[in-house]
Motif scaffolding. Structure first.
Motif, PDB file in Angstrom:
ATOM      1  N   VAL A 113       0.829  -1.201   0.000  1.00 11.70           N
ATOM      2  CA  VAL A 113       0.000   0.000   0.000  1.00 11.70           C
ATOM      3  C   VAL A 113       0.864   1.252   0.000  1.00 11.70           C
ATOM      4  CG1 VAL A 113      -1.749   1.284   1.290  1.00 11.70           C
ATOM      5  CG2 VAL A 113      -1.885  -1.200   1.156  1.00 11.70           C
ATOM      6  N   THR A 114       1.960   1.251   0.750  1.00 12.90           N
ATOM      7  CA  THR A 114       2.847   2.416   0.792  1.00 12.90           C
ATOM      8  C   THR A 114       3.450   2.697  -0.576  1.00 12.90           C
ATOM      9  OG1 THR A 114       3.383   1.952   3.106  1.00 12.90           O
ATOM     10  CG2 THR A 114       4.865   3.410   1.912  1.00 12.90           C
ATOM     11  N   ALA A 115       3.885   1.652  -1.253  1.00 12.05           N
ATOM     12  CA  ALA A 115       4.452   1.840  -2.595  1.00 12.05           C
ATOM     13  C   ALA A 115       3.407   2.391  -3.556  1.00 12.05           C
ATOM     14  CB  ALA A 115       5.002   0.520  -3.115  1.00 12.05           C
ATOM     15  N   GLU A 116       2.161   1.942  -3.453  1.00  8.33           N
ATOM     16  CA  GLU A 116       1.102   2.434  -4.326  1.00  8.33           C
ATOM     17  C   GLU A 116       0.784   3.890  -4.043  1.00  8.33           C
ATOM     18  OE1 GLU A 116      -1.125   2.270  -7.517  1.00  8.33           O
ATOM     19  OE2 GLU A 116      -0.040   0.525  -6.768  1.00  8.33           O
ATOM     20  N   ILE A 117       0.764   4.278  -2.776  1.00 10.70           N
ATOM     21  CA  ILE A 117       0.515   5.684  -2.421  1.00 10.70           C
ATOM     22  C   ILE A 117       1.619   6.571  -2.975  1.00 10.70           C
ATOM     23  CG2 ILE A 117       0.396   7.301  -0.490  1.00 10.70           C
ATOM     24  CD1 ILE A 117      -0.999   5.170   1.129  1.00 10.70           C
ATOM     25  N   THR A 118       2.869   6.118  -2.858  1.00  9.31           N
ATOM     26  CA  THR A 118       3.996   6.907  -3.369  1.00  9.31           C
ATOM     27  C   THR A 118       3.913   7.075  -4.874  1.00  9.31           C
ATOM     28  OG1 THR A 118       5.391   6.067  -1.570  1.00  9.31           O
ATOM     29  CG2 THR A 118       6.510   7.041  -3.474  1.00  9.31           C
ATOM     30  N   SER A 119       3.592   6.009  -5.593  1.00  6.87           N
ATOM     31  CA  SER A 119       3.505   6.102  -7.053  1.00  6.87           C
ATOM     32  C   SER A 119       2.361   7.015  -7.480  1.00  6.87           C
ATOM     33  CB  SER A 119       3.314   4.709  -7.646  1.00  6.87           C
ATOM     34  OG  SER A 119       2.085   4.134  -7.219  1.00  6.87           O
ATOM     35  N   GLN A 120       1.258   6.999  -6.743  1.00 12.47           N
ATOM     36  CA  GLN A 120       0.134   7.863  -7.089  1.00 12.47           C
ATOM     37  C   GLN A 120       0.469   9.326  -6.854  1.00 12.47           C
ATOM     38  OE1 GLN A 120      -3.571   6.750  -5.330  1.00 12.47           O
ATOM     39  NE2 GLN A 120      -3.612   4.725  -6.262  1.00 12.47           N
ATOM     40  N   ARG A 121       1.178   9.617  -5.783  1.00  9.00           N
ATOM     41  CA  ARG A 121       1.566  11.000  -5.518  1.00  9.00           C
ATOM     42  C   ARG A 121       2.518  11.520  -6.584  1.00  9.00           C
ATOM     43  NH1 ARG A 121       2.502  11.588   1.044  1.00  9.00           N
ATOM     44  NH2 ARG A 121       0.298  11.340   1.625  1.00  9.00           N
ATOM     45  N   LEU A 122       3.430  10.659  -7.038  1.00  3.75           N
ATOM     46  CA  LEU A 122       4.348  11.080  -8.095  1.00  3.75           C
ATOM     47  C   LEU A 122       3.613  11.275  -9.413  1.00  3.75           C
ATOM     48  CD1 LEU A 122       7.397   8.755  -7.346  1.00  3.75           C
ATOM     49  CD2 LEU A 122       7.176  11.200  -6.825  1.00  3.75           C
ATOM     50  N   ALA A 123       2.589  10.448  -9.660  1.00  2.00           N
ATOM     51  CA  ALA A 123       1.854  10.544 -10.917  1.00  2.00           C
ATOM     52  C   ALA A 123       0.890  11.719 -10.929  1.00  2.00           C
ATOM     53  CB  ALA A 123       1.087   9.243 -11.169  1.00  2.00           C
ATOM     54  N   GLN A 124       0.320  12.057  -9.768  1.00  3.88           N
ATOM     55  CA  GLN A 124      -0.671  13.127  -9.724  1.00  3.88           C
ATOM     56  C   GLN A 124      -0.050  14.495  -9.926  1.00  3.88           C
ATOM     57  OE1 GLN A 124      -2.732  12.657  -6.038  1.00  3.88           O
ATOM     58  NE2 GLN A 124      -4.038  10.996  -6.787  1.00  3.88           N
ATOM     59  N   GLY A 125       1.157  14.687  -9.389  1.00  4.41           N
ATOM     60  CA  GLY A 125       1.808  15.973  -9.557  1.00  4.41           C
ATOM     61  C   GLY A 125       1.024  17.086  -8.908  1.00  4.41           C
ATOM     62  N   ALA A 126       0.566  18.034  -9.729  1.00  4.72           N
ATOM     63  CA  ALA A 126      -0.090  19.229  -9.220  1.00  4.72           C
ATOM     64  C   ALA A 126      -1.602  19.111  -9.227  1.00  4.72           C
ATOM     65  CB  ALA A 126       0.345  20.446 -10.039  1.00  4.72           C
ATOM     66  N   ALA A 127      -2.122  17.887  -9.157  1.00  2.05           N
ATOM     67  CA  ALA A 127      -3.572  17.722  -9.177  1.00  2.05           C
ATOM     68  C   ALA A 127      -4.212  18.414  -7.989  1.00  2.05           C
ATOM     69  CB  ALA A 127      -3.926  16.238  -9.165  1.00  2.05           C
ATOM     70  N   SER A 128      -5.376  18.997  -8.209  1.00  2.00           N
ATOM     71  CA  SER A 128      -6.085  19.720  -7.157  1.00  2.00           C
ATOM     72  C   SER A 128      -7.258  18.886  -6.675  1.00  2.00           C
ATOM     73  CB  SER A 128      -6.576  21.067  -7.696  1.00  2.00           C
ATOM     74  OG  SER A 128      -7.587  20.861  -8.667  1.00  2.00           O
ATOM     75  N   ALA A 129      -8.069  19.487  -5.819  1.00  4.90           N
ATOM     76  CA  ALA A 129      -9.250  18.787  -5.283  1.00  4.90           C
ATOM     77  C   ALA A 129     -10.496  19.093  -6.101  1.00  4.90           C
ATOM     78  CB  ALA A 129      -9.461  19.193  -3.824  1.00  4.90           C
ATOM     79  N   ARG A 130     -10.346  19.515  -7.356  1.00  6.51           N
ATOM     80  CA  ARG A 130     -11.506  19.822  -8.195  1.00  6.51           C
ATOM     81  C   ARG A 130     -12.349  18.583  -8.420  1.00  6.51           C
ATOM     82  NH1 ARG A 130      -9.756  22.812 -13.515  1.00  6.51           N
ATOM     83  NH2 ARG A 130     -12.009  23.215 -13.591  1.00  6.51           N
ATOM     84  N   THR A 131     -13.668  18.766  -8.356  1.00  8.88           N
ATOM     85  CA  THR A 131     -14.619  17.670  -8.489  1.00  8.88           C
ATOM     86  C   THR A 131     -15.518  17.908  -9.688  1.00  8.88           C
ATOM     87  OG1 THR A 131     -14.623  17.429  -6.088  1.00  8.88           O
ATOM     88  CG2 THR A 131     -16.383  16.327  -7.301  1.00  8.88           C
ATOM     89  N   CYS A 132     -15.741  16.871 -10.481  1.00  5.52           N
ATOM     90  CA  CYS A 132     -16.627  16.975 -11.634  1.00  5.52           C
ATOM     91  C   CYS A 132     -18.078  17.047 -11.160  1.00  5.52           C
ATOM     92  CB  CYS A 132     -16.436  15.769 -12.545  1.00  5.52           C
ATOM     93  SG  CYS A 132     -17.615  15.692 -13.912  1.00  5.52           S
ATOM     94  N   PRO A 133     -18.861  18.030 -11.624  1.00  7.17           N
ATOM     95  CA  PRO A 133     -20.257  18.133 -11.199  1.00  7.17           C
ATOM     96  C   PRO A 133     -21.153  17.055 -11.789  1.00  7.17           C
ATOM     97  CG  PRO A 133     -19.788  19.778 -12.871  1.00  7.17           C
ATOM     98  CD  PRO A 133     -18.471  19.124 -12.531  1.00  7.17           C
ATOM     99  N   GLU A 134     -20.660  16.334 -12.814  1.00 16.09           N
ATOM    100  CA  GLU A 134     -21.466  15.299 -13.453  1.00 16.09           C
ATOM    101  C   GLU A 134     -21.301  13.939 -12.766  1.00 16.09           C
ATOM    102  OE1 GLU A 134     -23.568  15.629 -15.975  1.00 16.09           O
ATOM    103  OE2 GLU A 134     -23.242  17.778 -16.246  1.00 16.09           O
ATOM    104  N   CYS A 135     -20.035  13.481 -12.623  1.00 12.09           N
ATOM    105  CA  CYS A 135     -19.783  12.144 -12.078  1.00 12.09           C
ATOM    106  C   CYS A 135     -19.081  12.171 -10.731  1.00 12.09           C
ATOM    107  CB  CYS A 135     -18.952  11.324 -13.066  1.00 12.09           C
ATOM    108  SG  CYS A 135     -17.306  11.994 -13.375  1.00 12.09           S
ATOM    109  N   LEU A 136     -18.750  13.361 -10.213  1.00 15.90           N
ATOM    110  CA  LEU A 136     -18.137  13.551  -8.899  1.00 15.90           C
ATOM    111  C   LEU A 136     -16.723  12.980  -8.805  1.00 15.90           C
ATOM    112  CD1 LEU A 136     -21.187  12.801  -6.574  1.00 15.90           C
ATOM    113  CD2 LEU A 136     -20.469  14.990  -7.554  1.00 15.90           C
ATOM    114  N   THR A 137     -16.054  12.794  -9.961  1.00 17.90           N
ATOM    115  CA  THR A 137     -14.664  12.360  -9.955  1.00 17.90           C
ATOM    116  C   THR A 137     -13.771  13.496  -9.493  1.00 17.90           C
ATOM    117  OG1 THR A 137     -15.086  10.814 -11.766  1.00 17.90           O
ATOM    118  CG2 THR A 137     -12.788  11.432 -11.362  1.00 17.90           C
ATOM    119  N   GLU A 138     -12.773  13.191  -8.634  1.00 15.43           N
ATOM    120  CA  GLU A 138     -11.896  14.211  -8.069  1.00 15.43           C
ATOM    121  C   GLU A 138     -10.501  14.113  -8.657  1.00 15.43           C
ATOM    122  OE1 GLU A 138     -11.973  13.613  -3.913  1.00 15.43           O
ATOM    123  OE2 GLU A 138     -14.049  14.260  -3.665  1.00 15.43           O
ATOM    124  N   GLY A 139      -9.648  15.107  -8.320  1.00 15.75           N
ATOM    125  CA  GLY A 139      -8.237  15.077  -8.668  1.00 15.75           C
ATOM    126  C   GLY A 139      -7.892  15.661 -10.014  1.00 15.75           C
TER     127      GLY A 139
END
Length: 292
Positions: free
Chosen positions: A243-269
């Motif tokens: 789980v730690t390795a997966e969290i680290t890889s996701q943080r590196l992949a997301q970069g500057a992603a914000s907490a914006r949420t789609c008003p249609e499907c509620l997807t974040e990031g």
């Protein structure tokens, strides 16, 4: 780059999110603004207070004296959470999607007991209404919707579910084999009267729980037990590393992603400069920066 639909009523446009609905949506579903962060913090405080009231009301020493106060506070929390639930539905283009989502159902389950006890007081004949009140503890799950760390952990668990499944399966096989071996080595005379009991012992030993109700008596059994204890320490570290390795890889992949949420499907990031949803392609409202 896809183009936005030209018709103002076409799906995917943000024409329905204008004026007070857009402002309300930004406050409730976005956390990159001061207002959105304040709303999340206030809601977290209310959730924790409401759970504390439910817990305190279950204590025999506090209930006789403060029961009336606890009931009044519970109604205050219920009204506030009802207003928040309705506000979430009002500011969305597709409120049914949120109502049927996990957090939407948690919201509803947290609200129902108070209203059920009001309209159906005769339920105490079949079941104590206080059992229904225990359902309010589900409000604690709403905390995960307002903390990015919870969301990051959830994404990491989903991404590593296959690895964790393989690991759990391997551990179950080891427990079954070693439990059977201990049944043969120790036998019913030493408390291992069935393979089920031996597997139970193996599971508690592998997880380093060791209740002590069953202990090996033979030298070979103690050697196997020692090996299982040492193996148990290693098995605890494997899922943590996955789980730690997966969290680290996701943080590196997301970069500057914000907490914006789609008003249609509620997807974040979504990225701050993103104009369309990465999941459904819907048009995103303008990103409200800190201080907006």
């Amino acid at each position: 780059m896809p183009h936005a639909p030209s018709s103002p009523d076409a799906p995917g446009t943000d024409t329905a999110l204008q004026g007070w609905r857009l402002r309300l949506y930004t406050i409730i579903f976005e956390s990159d603004t001061r207002a959105g962060r304040t709303f999340d913090i206030a809601l977290i405080g209310l959730i924790l207070l409401s759970v504390a009231v439910v817990v305190a009301d279950s204590m025999p020493r506090l209930q006789p004296r403060w029961h009336g106060t606890f009931i009044a506070l519970e109604w205050v929390f219920t009204v506030l959470f009802t207003v928040e639930y309705v506000a979430r539905l009002v500011c969305l283009r597709h409120p049914l999607r949120y109502a049927l989502s996990f957090f939407g159902l948690v919201d509803l389950v947290a609200l129902l007991p108070t209203y059920l006890a009001l309209f159906f007081p005769e339920l105490h004949v079949l079941i104590d209404v206080r059992v229904l009140r225990l359902m309010r503890i589900f409000r604690i799950f709403k905390l995960t919707a307002y903390m990015s760390e919870y969301q990051s952990l959830g994404r990491a668990l989903r991404a590593s579910r296959r690895k964790i499944t393989v690991f759990v399966t391997a551990v179950a096989m080891v427990v079954l084999v070693l439990g059977t071996v201990m049944y043969v080595v120790e036998g019913p005379a030493n408390g291992f009267d069935s393979i089920v009991t031996a597997v139970y012992w193996a599971a508690t030993t592998m997880t380093t729980t060791g209740y002590g109700d069953i202990t090996p008596k033979t030298e070979l059994g103690r050697i196997i037990t020692s090996m299982m204890m040492l193996l148990g320490w290693g098995t605890l570290a494997v899922p943590t590393g996955i789980v730690t390795a997966e969290i680290t890889s996701q943080r590196l992949a997301q970069g500057a992603a914000s907490a914006r949420t789609c008003p249609e499907c509620l997807t974040e990031g979504h990225l701050p400069e993103a104009r369309y949803c990465l999941h459904c392609g819907a048009h995103l409202p303008p990103w409200q920066r800190e201080g907006a």
